[in-house]
Design an enzyme around this catalytic site. Structure first.
Site, PDB file in Angstrom:
ATOM      1  N   GLU A  94      63.472 -22.108 -56.917  1.00 52.25           N
ATOM      2  CA  GLU A  94      64.289 -20.103 -56.730  1.00 52.25           C
ATOM      3  C   GLU A  94      65.477 -20.228 -55.727  1.00 52.25           C
ATOM      4  OE1 GLU A  94      63.802 -17.520 -58.145  1.00 52.25           O
ATOM      5  OE2 GLU A  94      62.225 -18.531 -59.312  1.00 52.25           O
ATOM      6  N   SER A 365      14.932  10.633 -78.839  1.00 52.96           N
ATOM      7  CA  SER A 365      14.332  11.192 -77.943  1.00 52.96           C
ATOM      8  C   SER A 365      14.758  11.957 -76.787  1.00 52.96           C
ATOM      9  CB  SER A 365      13.301  10.204 -78.398  1.00 52.96           C
ATOM     10  OG  SER A 365      12.750  10.019 -80.203  1.00 52.96           O
TER      11      SER A 365
END
Length: 688
Positions: A94, A365
């Site tokens: 880079e 339930s």
């Protein structure tokens, strides 16, 4: 001759003037540059985009997550915590002259400028690491001269204010490596499951090549492109004399253990909770979403990190191993309404759908306690009320319609009271209760307790056929735990802006919370729900795990499994099921209870067990479970039950005596099915 001399004089004067102008321009340029540099040195850099992301804090003030429109996955590390190979590879590919330039590669910039002039565009660039960092921190990536000018200015400021190592460290923590990973630590963990410090040469070369094109060079998208780029990086490292050709060849030949993307874990903790908070902030509090993403807000939440970890571990241990099986867990402090734990699914990476808020699941339930509480508080029934558990056809809607429920496994218990009906989850008893109390009254009770989802006033409502969300169920059961008082669920305590000014403050708890039902009715309901975890109860399989008094109710349909329950400190709803409505296998339908038990015990491991406080207006008597009347000395089982004062049975049982029934002469034996905390409560109540 004189004319020639005059011309020579004029020429010299013009040359001196030119020299003066040149020198003046040069000095003026130096002055302007000096002033510019002084201005840049004294001017603070703008707030970095990553620093403008709002933060979500837990109940102790620690950062849980950040908010960003890009959902950035980021973990910062120091330069010494990064593999030297990765640093060398990055600099080689880079910015080879990073330690020798002033933030700009002048030669490269001149070359790029010539190309741009020739092409009459801005296609070419020669960005240094410093320039890339400035662009990533403070700017967008559009190709405009204005952005280029700002990039140059910010690059100069970075070089003035930070050392080269500090700039390199910031760069490696900021650069994008694909798939949401920002910074080398997040990338190393995502791709290789290890820290950035442990990266090998081959791994470092591969990662250093990804930022050039995070999509194109991602090994997840194309291993060939990634390996080609790795080879280029290794060759560049040879050129810069960081490694030898032999080392490069060996690194290229290394077999890389790249982790499947599905194994990637979210860096943010509690991601489902973070998404829920986003919804609350934007939709309920009306704060602009862009301000949330980039306004540097601090959001103080109620989430408890220990409870959250306990919840995630319980879900993972019991549900995450089954493909596509989903789960949800929400836990609320019933005393304050504070949300303490929030798990919206088994894997956020694979499925971001938040099941905690899904109003598409039948509670089965687990809805029954809401109905029974309505029956108790209306005084239309007591826990000694008896119905016969047998196949029954119920008529409703002015006898124009019928409903014939069945018990699970076709198991019918004959004459039973409310305690046994709750423990065994008897459906016949439940529908009898609804027909006695009225469906509309039950719906109103559910509304008062915090359930907003649509409910149909039909007999099947008693069996939980109207879909609700886990969030609603935990809120409703919190009312029972909190002695009948309703406290609105709270997840956000305060929001401050980047300057520390308060944008939102949660109102303090009301001095007199809304009393939904009497404390006595809530306690009687709690007492009944404890039987779910005792012998014969549907939650009995986890009773050995629970080391403290707990009340709750299971719920099971073909596609959903629930356990909703509470202690004095936490009201928790657990749901298990499939998103596409796939039927649950028997083993899968039993996973909700172990999740509830494991979470509750771990979340409260530092909290001593407490019995549920017994309020005024509660009386205890021994009853015969077969008749529902006061037990006598002849009754084989004498069950201690609690009642709202004035509703306790007055008649003596006559089922087990042929003469005149006699009251109990002393303290009788109790039901052997009760646990140790039931005995403790019995002792306590007899002391009152």
């Amino acid at each position: 001759m004189r004319r020639h001399a005059n011309e020579e004089h004029k020429s010299r004067r013009g040359l001196r003037l030119l020299l003066k102008l040149t020198l003046g321009s040069f000095l003026l340029g130096i002055l302007i540059i000096g002033i510019g540099l002084l201005y840049l040195a004294r001017t603070p850099l703008p707030t970095a985009d990553s620093d403008r992301n709002s933060k979500l804090l837990d109940a102790h003030g620690d950062v849980l997550a950040t908010f960003s429109s890009n959902a950035k996955n980021r973990t910062g590390v120091k330069l010494e915590q990064i593999s030297p190979y990765l640093i060398q590879a990055t600099l080689a590919v880079e910015d080879r002259n990073f330690y020798h330039h002033i933030g700009f590669d002048l030669r490269g910039m001149a070359r790029a400028a010539l190309v741009n002039v020739e092409r009459l565009d801005k296609a070419q660039g020669a960005s240094t690491l410093t320039q890339q960092l400035a662009r990533n921190l403070y700017l967008n990536h559009e190709r405009t001269w204005t952005r280029k000018l700002k990039e140059a200015m910010y690059s100069a400021q970075l070089e003035m204010k930070y050392s080269k190592n500090e700039i390199l460290q910031m760069y490696l923590n900021e650069i994008y490596y694909g798939h949401g990973a920002y910074g080398i630590e997040a990338a190393a963990q995502m791709y290789f499951g290890k820290s950035a410090k442990s990266l090998t040469l081959g791994e470092s070369a591969l990662l250093a090549g990804v930022p050039k094109g995070p999509t194109y060079y991602s090994p997840y998208n194309s291993m060939k492109n990634a390996k080609d780029r790795q080879k280029t990086v290794l060759g560049t490292m040879v050129d810069t004399q960081n490694i030898t050709r032999q080392e490069a060849n060996a690194a290229y030949a290394q077999l890389l253990d790249i982790k499947p993307l599905s194994q990637r874990t979210a860096v943010d903790e509690a991601p489902y909770f973070r998404d829920y908070i986003r919804t609350v902030v934007v939709n309920q509090l009306g704060i602009d979403e862009n301000l949330l993403d980039h306004g540097g807000l601090t959001i103080y939440s109620t989430l408890d990190r220990q409870a959250q970890q306990a919840a995630e571990n319980a879900v993972t241990a019991n549900a995450a191993s089954s493909p596509d099986l989903e789960a949800a867990l929400i836990s609320i402090d019933p005393r304050t309404g504070y949300v303490k734990a929030y798990v919206g699914g088994t894997s956020y990476t694979n499925n971001q759908y938040n099941h905690v808020m899904a109003r598409t699941r039948q509670p089965g339930s687990s809805f029954k306690p809401i109905m029974y509480l309505s029956a108790l508080s209306s005084l239309k029934m007591t826990e000694a009320s008896v119905f016969k558990s047998e196949p029954t056809m119920f008529h409703y809607d002015n006898n124009r319609k019928t409903y014939s429920p069945r018990n699970y496994g076709e198991k019918y218990l004959g004459e039973i009271d409310m305690r046994h009906a709750i423990a065994a989850s008897d459906n016949i008893y439940a529908v009898n209760t609804l027909m006695t109390v009225g469906a509309e009254n039950i719906i109103q009770m559910a509304r008062n307790m915090g359930i907003d989802s649509p409910m149909e006033p039909v007999p099947s409502l008693a069996l939980g056929t109207s879909p609700v969300s886990p969030f609603e169920m935990a809120s409703a059961f919190a009312v029972i735990s909190n002695q009948g008082k309703s406290v609105k669920p709270v997840s956000i305590l305060k929001i401050t802006d980047a300057s520390g000014d308060t944008l939102y403050q949660n109102p303090p708890l009301p001095s007199t919370p809304q009393q939904i039902v009497s404390p006595a009715a809530a306690y009687v309901m709690t007492h009944l729900m404890e039987s779910v975890f005792e012998t014969g109860g549907t939650g009995n399989r986890v009773s050995s795990v629970m080391k403290r008094p707990v009340a709750g109710k299971t719920g099971t349909t073909n596609t959903d499994a629930w356990l909703v329950g509470f202690t004095p400190e936490l009201s928790t709803a657990v749901w298990i099921g499939y998103d596409k409505g796939k039927a649950l296998a028997t083993a899968e339908s039993r996973k909700a209870a172990p999740i509830f038990a494991a979470f509750t015990e771990k979340a409260l491991e530092q909290v001593p067990p407490k019995i549920f406080p017994i309020p005024d207006g509660v009386v205890s008597v021994y009853v015969d479970p077969d008749s529902g009347k006061l037990a006598t000395a002849d009754c084989p089982i004498k069950q201690l039950e609690v009642f709202i004062k004035g509703t306790e049975p007055k008649e003596l049982c006559t089922l087990h005596t042929h003469g005149k029934p006699e009251p109990i002469p002393g303290e009788p034996p109790v039901n052997p099915n009760h646990g140790w905390w039931s005995d403790l409560k019995r002792w306590w109540m007899n002391k009152q």
